[in-house]
Design an enzyme around this catalytic site. Structure first.
Site, PDB file in Angstrom:
ATOM      1  CG  HIS A 166      -2.062  -1.012   1.284  1.00 47.48           C
ATOM      2  ND1 HIS A 166      -3.542  -0.772   0.770  1.00 47.48           N
ATOM      3  CD2 HIS A 166      -2.025  -2.332   1.354  1.00 47.48           C
ATOM      4  CE1 HIS A 166      -3.790  -2.092   0.730  1.00 47.48           C
ATOM      5  NE2 HIS A 166      -3.282  -2.624   1.367  1.00 47.48           N
ATOM      6  CG  ASP A 372       0.417   9.613   0.200  1.00 44.80           C
ATOM      7  OD1 ASP A 372      -0.221   8.049   1.155  1.00 44.80           O
ATOM      8  OD2 ASP A 372      -0.299  10.295   0.998  1.00 44.80           O
TER       9      ASP A 372
HETATM   10  P1  ADQ Z   1      -2.655   6.449   4.788  1.00 48.18           P
HETATM   11  O1  ADQ Z   1      -1.267   6.929   5.260  1.00 48.18           O
HETATM   12  O2  ADQ Z   1      -3.749   6.423   6.212  1.00 48.18           O
HETATM   13  O3  ADQ Z   1      -3.133   4.747   3.768  1.00 48.18           O
HETATM   14  P2  ADQ Z   1      -4.761   7.254   2.579  1.00 48.18           P
HETATM   15  O4  ADQ Z   1      -5.137   6.893   1.504  1.00 48.18           O
HETATM   16  O5  ADQ Z   1      -5.247   9.228   2.733  1.00 48.18           O
HETATM   17  O6  ADQ Z   1      -3.500   7.312   3.690  1.00 48.18           O
HETATM   18  O7  ADQ Z   1      -5.727   7.492   3.681  1.00 48.18           O
HETATM   19  C1  ADQ Z   1      -5.809   7.946   4.391  1.00 48.18           C
HETATM   20  C2  ADQ Z   1      -7.756   7.508   5.166  1.00 48.18           C
HETATM   21  O8  ADQ Z   1      -8.452   7.667   6.324  1.00 48.18           O
HETATM   22  C3  ADQ Z   1      -9.135   7.814   3.859  1.00 48.18           C
HETATM   23  O9  ADQ Z   1     -10.072   7.243   3.578  1.00 48.18           O
HETATM   24  C4  ADQ Z   1      -9.410   9.035   4.789  1.00 48.18           C
HETATM   25  O10 ADQ Z   1     -11.062   9.329   4.830  1.00 48.18           O
HETATM   26  C5  ADQ Z   1      -9.684   9.002   6.282  1.00 48.18           C
HETATM   27  N1  ADQ Z   1      -8.895  10.231   7.191  1.00 48.18           N
HETATM   28  C6  ADQ Z   1      -7.702  10.693   6.827  1.00 48.18           C
HETATM   29  N2  ADQ Z   1      -7.585  11.832   7.542  1.00 48.18           N
HETATM   30  C7  ADQ Z   1      -8.830  11.595   8.242  1.00 48.18           C
HETATM   31  C8  ADQ Z   1      -9.214  12.672   9.946  1.00 48.18           C
HETATM   32  N3  ADQ Z   1      -9.389  13.825   9.665  1.00 48.18           N
HETATM   33  N4  ADQ Z   1     -10.935  12.293   9.646  1.00 48.18           N
HETATM   34  C9  ADQ Z   1     -11.075  11.011   9.164  1.00 48.18           C
HETATM   35  N5  ADQ Z   1     -10.962  10.041   8.348  1.00 48.18           N
HETATM   36  C10 ADQ Z   1      -9.626  10.364   7.905  1.00 48.18           C
HETATM   37  C11 ADQ Z   1      -2.003   4.242   3.059  1.00 48.18           C
HETATM   38  C12 ADQ Z   1      -1.154   4.657   2.275  1.00 48.18           C
HETATM   39  C13 ADQ Z   1      -2.259   4.988   0.848  1.00 48.18           C
HETATM   40  C14 ADQ Z   1      -2.896   4.566   0.546  1.00 48.18           C
HETATM   41  C15 ADQ Z   1      -3.725   4.049   1.520  1.00 48.18           C
HETATM   42  C16 ADQ Z   1      -4.373   2.728   0.349  1.00 48.18           C
HETATM   43  O11 ADQ Z   1      -0.312   5.752   3.453  1.00 48.18           O
HETATM   44  O12 ADQ Z   1      -0.548   6.006   0.127  1.00 48.18           O
HETATM   45  O13 ADQ Z   1      -3.504   5.302  -0.333  1.00 48.18           O
HETATM   46  O14 ADQ Z   1      -3.016   3.010   2.140  1.00 48.18           O
HETATM   47  O15 ADQ Z   1      -3.698   2.022   0.003  1.00 48.18           O
END
Ligand code: ADQ
Length: 732
Positions: A166, A372
């Protein structure tokens, strides 16, 4: 649909100990939503840690937890607080996470948590193997479990195992800083299918396999000794339909209006886990720069930054939190007015509904991570914009950027340019905003998370595992030994034709270093003195070398792929005149390519010429070898020579001179009483395999295509095979 076993560090639940037991709540979120469908529909299991350490739960609570999880077809892997501190926070989040995100300075000076990391991966393997049923698809997730595919492969040789990363796979030069790089790569190669978010990550992984393990990757697959590993790009999506539906809910519009203070404010919105990879400090600096450069925007815009607390036990995250706090405080202190707070900072998670309201309220969504894997927030924003409006500013270092080219792409390290792109986004006319968003929406809606899971699992399902019968056709060491012993019972003469480099001795940096060690000499001598045994060593090497190294043994030697032969101590005999008009022009080309390829060298033999590039940079070497073959093929097209690509070698030799020549005549009566063993590792050994009778025991050493009947792992296995012959009882 086959049953799917999902294996991830965490189960999709939150566990809270209570007075009477435990409370288990399902968690939502990108991965959980996506994987729930195959989990439900396939009747499979999800295996992972519950989030509660062993110390946090009493015996009764543990039993209650197991029971409640079982009802949801979840299986928990127990972890102690010490293991969480070292496997999860220490190695996974303290070492792999920053390194894979290019933030080397966050890696501790002295990495100590490898052992617990490997140990927990072993525990996972045990647990998964216990629940596995033949036919299941096993899908392993993410950087906490990089060793798991290989550990599972050892326990479940026929299982179909997929792995998805991921986070980014870093460039090979960064990855190789990890002391355990070899083991991590081998860990992943236990899978049948390894998936990444972007083609770039796949390329980096392939380059690591080439440079670190010396494997040849053919675009999307790697051939190992006994099986193939496929590599694929599967950009993860979100549940776009559900975000779209939430965005249309009644009452949301009112919330959006109030967030924007009834249209008086235009909003920039950032939503992240509070993680140093997400680029929040530079995002704030760029916002500050925007306020400085464009004072007319003051009191008319606001940055709403939501940060979910994350990995709060890891020291780097605690420091990082206070850095962000201070920056927000400073900007608000400097630019704020009695009527206006420039940055609205919220340090907690929001509900999905609150998030969607913010996505809808955003005039500009700022997604500016330093690095990311994908970034789902960008996609959630796009999916929530059912009104077709809003601008996405997206870091070019987020995996999502290659899928979402219509966003305003920024280099988050360039604070000035990022500030300008905020300005550009704020000033963009409605028509442009809409025409940029439309293709983004189409993409996010089409390639949603359900499509992502389905595509990965479909590909994994097509990774056909070998059936037991076909496995016998290319059986390994034990099978080869067994067959030899069986044949020797009826056919007591043993004729062994053995390649030298890569078969009897490992490859070395330069050819002269590969001289036989005392153990090998003893082994060959013992084998040669076995009754009714005839032993031949055949090599591409020059006569002088073979004579010097093996000349004292009572065996037959064949040099230069059989052009020269010397039977048990007699004189060398050549295959005749082969014409040499081609040698000078070929040498000129070889000298030129050697000069341009550091680490390569020319070997001049009496009839053949060879170009070795074992010591050259792996990628450059392979490229130059292709170039050389092309060039030589053109130059020598009307000459009686052939050009061969071997193991880190390109060789030019006269036609008809190949290892097949050395197979002694085998009249029917001799054939009936002879067990024939031919063993080699290189493409040139295929000539040998082709020249022996079909029931001969042909053994390929190492990976690569072959017509041999058996395949064994490497030099130690080859020696072990010969050893078993020495020890085998000889009938009298
Ligand atoms: P993350 O680093 O966690 O995931 P991301 O892909 O942006 O990053 O996912 C975050 C999730 O958390 C999203 O669904 C978002 O809605 C939720 N979220 C973020 N901030 C929030 C907040 N303040 N309140 C509530 N919800 C919040 C890892 C990798 C990413 C990759 C994913 C999936 O780092 O690059 O996209 O896995 O593979």
């Amino acid at each position: 649909m086959p049953r799917v076993l999902i294996v991830a560090n965490r189960l999709p639940v939150t566990v809270t100990p209570t007075a009477t037991g435990v409370e288990v709540q399902k968690s939502s979120g990108g991965l959980a939503t996506g994987l729930l469908r195959p989990h439900e529909q396939s009747g499979g299991l999800w295996i992972g840690w519950s989030g509660a350490t062993e110390e946090e739960l009493s015996t009764e609570q543990r039993a209650a937890l197991t029971e409640q999880l079982a009802a949801m077809r979840l299986v928990s892997l127990p972890l102690t607080a010490g293991q969480v501190a070292r496997y999860y926070e220490g190695f996974s989040n303290g070492v792999l996470w920053p390194l894979f995100h290019y933030l080397l300075d966050q890696v501790p000076l002295h990495v100590r948590d490898w052992e617990p990391y490997a140990e927990v991966n072993e525990q996972f393997a045990e647990l998964v193997a216990r629940h596995y049923l033949p036919g299941d698809l096993v899908w392993v997730h993410d950087y906490q479990l990089l060793l798991l595919p290989e550990l599972l492969r050892r326990r479940l040789p026929d299982a179909r195992i997929g792995f998805f990363l991921h986070i980014p796979f870093p460039s090979e030069e960064l990855f190789r800083t990890l002391p355990e790089r070899d083991r991590l790569l081998r860990g992943l190669l236990g899978a049948d299918l390894v998936g990444f978010h972007t083609p770039a990550y796949l390329r980096h992984f392939a380059a690591s396999l080439t440079q670190i393990l010396g494997l040849t990757v053919e675009i999307d697959r790697v051939q190992l000794a006994d099986r193939e590993v496929r590599l694929g790009v599967f950009p993860m999506g979100i549940d776009a339909e559900s975000f779209g539906a939430m965005a249309e809910e009644p009452g949301l519009e009112a919330e959006v209006r109030s967030l924007k203070e009834d249209g008086r404010l235009r909003l920039l919105v950032g939503v992240d886990r509070l993680d140093y990879t997400k680029g929040i400090p530079r995002r704030l600096l760029a916002y500050e720069r925007l306020l400085e450069a464009h004072p007319e925007l003051r009191e008319r815009i606001r940055l709403v930054q939501i940060a979910v607390p994350s990995r709060t036990n890891v020291e780097a995250y605690q420091e990082f939190r206070s850095t962000v706090d201070q920056m927000v405080g400073r900007i608000n202190g400097v630019f704020g007015t009695p009527r206006w707070v420039p940055v609205h900072y919220i340090y907690r998670g929001l509900s999905e509904r609150e998030l969607v309201a913010l996505y809808r309220a955003a005039d500009v969504m700022v997604v500016t991570p330093l690095r990311d894997g994908m970034n789902l927030v960008a996609k959630e924003f796009v999916a929530s914009r059912t009104d077709g409006d809003g601008v996405l500013v997206l870091s070019e270092f987020a995996g999502a950027s290659w899928e979402l080219p219509e966003a305003i792409q920024v280099n988050p390290y360039d604070v000035e340019a990022t500030a300008e792109s905020y300005y550009r986004a704020l000033s963009m006319g409605e028509e442009e905003r809409r025409s940029r968003l439309a293709p983004l929406r189409a993409r996010v809606q089409t390639y949603d998370v359900h499509r992502w899971t389905a595509t990965f699992l479909e590909q994994l399902a097509t990774c056909t595992r070998r059936k037991p019968e076909s496995r016998q056709a290319l059986a390994g060491l034990e099978a080869a030994k067994e067959e030899l012993l069986i044949q020797l019972r009826d056919r007591e003469e043993l004729l062994a034709l053995l390649d030298y480099d890569g078969t009897l001795v490992p490859y070395t940096a330069t050819p002269e270093l590969a001289r036989p060690d005392p153990t090998l000499l003893e082994l060959l001598s013992a084998l040669a003195s076995r009754p009714r045994t005839e032993l031949h060593v055949v090599s591409g090497r020059a006569r002088e070398t073979l004579e010097q190294w093996l000349g004292s043994l009572p065996i037959a030697l064949h040099a230069e792929h059989g052009f020269w032969s010397r039977l048990n101590g007699s004189e060398w005999i050549s295959a005749g005149d082969t014409g040499a008009g081609w040698r000078e022009p070929a040498l000129t080309i070889l000298r030129d390519i050697t000069a341009r390829t550091p680490g390569s060298l020319i070997e001049v033999k009496s009839v053949a010429l060879a170009w070795h590039y074992r010591m050259a940079d792996r990628e450059v070497g392979a490229r130059r070898a292709n170039e050389l073959r092309l060039h030589l093929t053109q130059l020598l097209s009307n000459q009686p020579v052939e050009i061969l690509a071997g193991h880190k070698i390109v060789e030019i030799r006269p036609y008809g001179i190949n290892k097949g020549r050395i197979v002694p005549p085998l009249p029917p009566e001799r054939l009936a009483s002879t067990t024939l063993l031919a063993m080699g590792d290189d493409r040139t050994d295929e000539d040998l395999f082709a020249a022996v009778p079909p029931d001969a025991i042909t053994v390929k050493v190492g990976p690569g295509a072959t017509h041999a009947r058996f395949r064994i792992d490497g030099v130690p296995a080859a020696r072990s095979l010969l050893h078993s012959l020495v020890q085998a009882e000889v009938p009298r």
